[in-house]
Design an enzyme around this catalytic site. Structure first.
Site, short mmCIF file in Angstrom:
data_model
loop_
_atom_site.label_atom_id
_atom_site.label_comp_id
_atom_site.label_asym_id
_atom_site.label_seq_id
_atom_site.Cartn_x
_atom_site.Cartn_y
_atom_site.Cartn_z
N SER A 97 0.54 -27.96 -41.67
CA SER A 97 -0.24 -28.94 -42.45
C SER A 97 -0.50 -30.21 -41.64
O SER A 97 -1.55 -30.84 -41.80
CB SER A 97 0.45 -29.25 -43.78
OG SER A 97 1.64 -29.97 -43.57
N ASN A 98 0.42 -30.57 -40.76
CA ASN A 98 0.15 -31.72 -39.89
C ASN A 98 -0.92 -31.39 -38.86
O ASN A 98 -1.74 -32.25 -38.51
CB ASN A 98 1.44 -32.21 -39.20
CG ASN A 98 2.24 -33.10 -40.12
OD1 ASN A 98 1.83 -34.21 -40.42
ND2 ASN A 98 3.38 -32.60 -40.59
N MET A 151 9.53 -26.33 -33.53
CA MET A 151 10.96 -26.27 -33.75
C MET A 151 11.78 -25.96 -32.49
O MET A 151 12.90 -25.44 -32.60
CB MET A 151 11.29 -25.24 -34.84
CG MET A 151 10.60 -25.52 -36.16
SD MET A 151 10.93 -27.17 -36.81
CE MET A 151 12.60 -26.95 -37.40
N ASN A 200 5.57 -36.88 -31.54
CA ASN A 200 6.15 -36.00 -32.56
C ASN A 200 6.11 -36.72 -33.90
O ASN A 200 6.11 -37.95 -33.96
CB ASN A 200 7.61 -35.67 -32.22
CG ASN A 200 8.25 -34.74 -33.24
OD1 ASN A 200 7.62 -33.77 -33.68
ND2 ASN A 200 9.49 -35.03 -33.63
N HIS A 214 8.28 -36.82 -37.52
CA HIS A 214 9.57 -36.41 -38.09
C HIS A 214 9.67 -36.94 -39.52
O HIS A 214 9.32 -38.10 -39.78
CB HIS A 214 10.71 -36.96 -37.22
CG HIS A 214 12.06 -36.56 -37.72
ND1 HIS A 214 12.56 -35.29 -37.54
CD2 HIS A 214 12.99 -37.25 -38.44
CE1 HIS A 214 13.75 -35.21 -38.12
NE2 HIS A 214 14.04 -36.38 -38.66
N ASP A 234 11.26 -37.90 -26.18
CA ASP A 234 12.08 -37.87 -24.96
C ASP A 234 12.97 -36.62 -25.04
O ASP A 234 12.80 -35.81 -25.95
CB ASP A 234 12.86 -39.18 -24.78
CG ASP A 234 13.86 -39.43 -25.90
OD1 ASP A 234 14.16 -38.49 -26.67
OD2 ASP A 234 14.35 -40.57 -26.01
N ASP A 266 14.67 -36.31 -31.58
CA ASP A 266 14.04 -37.35 -32.41
C ASP A 266 14.52 -38.76 -32.03
O ASP A 266 14.70 -39.62 -32.89
CB ASP A 266 14.31 -37.07 -33.91
CG ASP A 266 13.85 -35.67 -34.31
OD1 ASP A 266 12.77 -35.25 -33.88
OD2 ASP A 266 14.60 -34.99 -35.05
N GLU A 289 2.90 -38.20 -44.01
CA GLU A 289 2.81 -37.65 -42.64
C GLU A 289 1.36 -37.41 -42.26
O GLU A 289 0.93 -37.72 -41.15
CB GLU A 289 3.59 -36.34 -42.55
CG GLU A 289 5.09 -36.49 -42.68
CD GLU A 289 5.82 -35.17 -42.43
OE1 GLU A 289 5.49 -34.47 -41.48
OE2 GLU A 289 6.74 -34.85 -43.20
C1 GRF Z 1 6.92 -31.65 -41.26
O1 GRF Z 1 7.69 -32.24 -42.27
C2 GRF Z 1 7.21 -32.28 -39.93
O2 GRF Z 1 7.48 -33.66 -40.02
C3 GRF Z 1 8.45 -31.54 -39.50
O3 GRF Z 1 8.24 -30.22 -39.92
C4 GRF Z 1 7.32 -30.20 -41.00
C5 GRF Z 1 6.19 -29.35 -40.54
O4 GRF Z 1 5.22 -29.19 -41.49
N1 GRF Z 1 8.69 -31.72 -38.10
P1 GRF Z 1 3.82 -28.58 -41.08
O5 GRF Z 1 4.06 -27.30 -40.28
O6 GRF Z 1 3.05 -29.60 -40.32
O7 GRF Z 1 3.18 -28.26 -42.42
#
Ligand code: GRF
Length: 221
Positions: free
Chosen positions: A17-18, A94, A111, A113, A145, A149, A178
């Site tokens: 989604s990001n 991840m 990134n 978070h 880095d 996080d 986000e």
């Molecule tokens: C988000 O909450 C992001 O901050 C974290 O993992 C989640 C990923 O969501 N690192 P998406 O795959 O962007 O929907």
């Protein structure tokens, strides 16, 4: 005359989604960047569908198919290099990246978070926030880095934690922010409005704040 847009590589592992928020931002004419390539270490990640739907090259580099972290990262670097990527955005990616990999994009890896760092780094940030009982949570965009996080913070957005929240409802509230914060931070970073200053950054942009600060709880009934 339009100036060349910065070429982003977005690394993903999940729903994306990001990534979608970045794709949507990049679809706007005045956005200073474009997504040149999406790389997923998970072959089944829905983020790959999102990339393809937007007409962006989507590449699988499965960490499990590589004998070592170095080989995995070399394959990612090859994909990013082939797409002419200049900046890298992690969006629900991840895996931890090595200092070697990061050195190839020095100061150009971001990134997002889902916590107000430095609180609650690592996995299950929203669960950590609920367990600790904080009343304000949020998200952070930061330079990456070699730590988990720990890189210099570019921007943050805060949301209240409500008494009835569970991990799902809090995550959803943070995710809305986000999707707003990441494109904003990318715009600032790639246009040179974010300067590194040791463990901190200087950002040439003002915060948005209502008449009152976010206070949680805000008032008695
Ligand atoms: C988000 O909450 C992001 O901050 C974290 O993992 C989640 C990923 O969501 N690192 P998406 O795959 O962007 O929907």
């Amino acid at each position: 005359m339009s100036t060349a847009r910065v070429r982003l590589g977005v690394l993903v592992s999940g729903g994306g989604s990001n990534l979608q928020a970045l794709l949507d931002a990049c679809a706007r004419e005045d956005f200073p960047a474009e997504v040149a390539c999406v790389v997923s270490n998970v072959p089944t990640a829905y983020a790959l569908e999102r990339a393809r739907a937007a007409g962006v090259p989507a590449v699988v580099v499965d960490h499990k198919a590589h004998a070592s972290k170095a080989a995995f990262e070399a394959a990612m670097l090859e994909a990013l290099g082939a797409a002419g990527v200049q900046w890298v955005c992690l969006a629900g990616f991840m895996r931890l990246l090595s200092a070697d990999f990061l050195g190839r994009f020095a100061g150009r890896v971001l990134n997002i978070h889902p916590s107000l760092l430095p609180s609650f780094p690592g996995l299950h940030a929203q669960r950590q926030a609920l367990e600790r009982g904080v009343k304000v949570a949020g998200c952070t965009v930061h330079f990456v880095d070699a730590g988990t996080d720990t890189g210099p913070i570019i921007g943050q957005a805060a949301v209240p934690v409500l008494p009835e929240d569970d991990e799902k409802s809090l995550s959803a509230r943070i995710l809305v922010e986000e999707h707003r914060l990441y494109p904003l931070a990318v715009r600032l970073a790639v246009t040179g409005q974010v300067t590194l200053d040791g463990v901190r950054t200087r950002v040439a942009a003002a915060p948005t704040m209502g008449e009152l600060a976010l206070r949680s709880p805000g008032a008695t009934k």
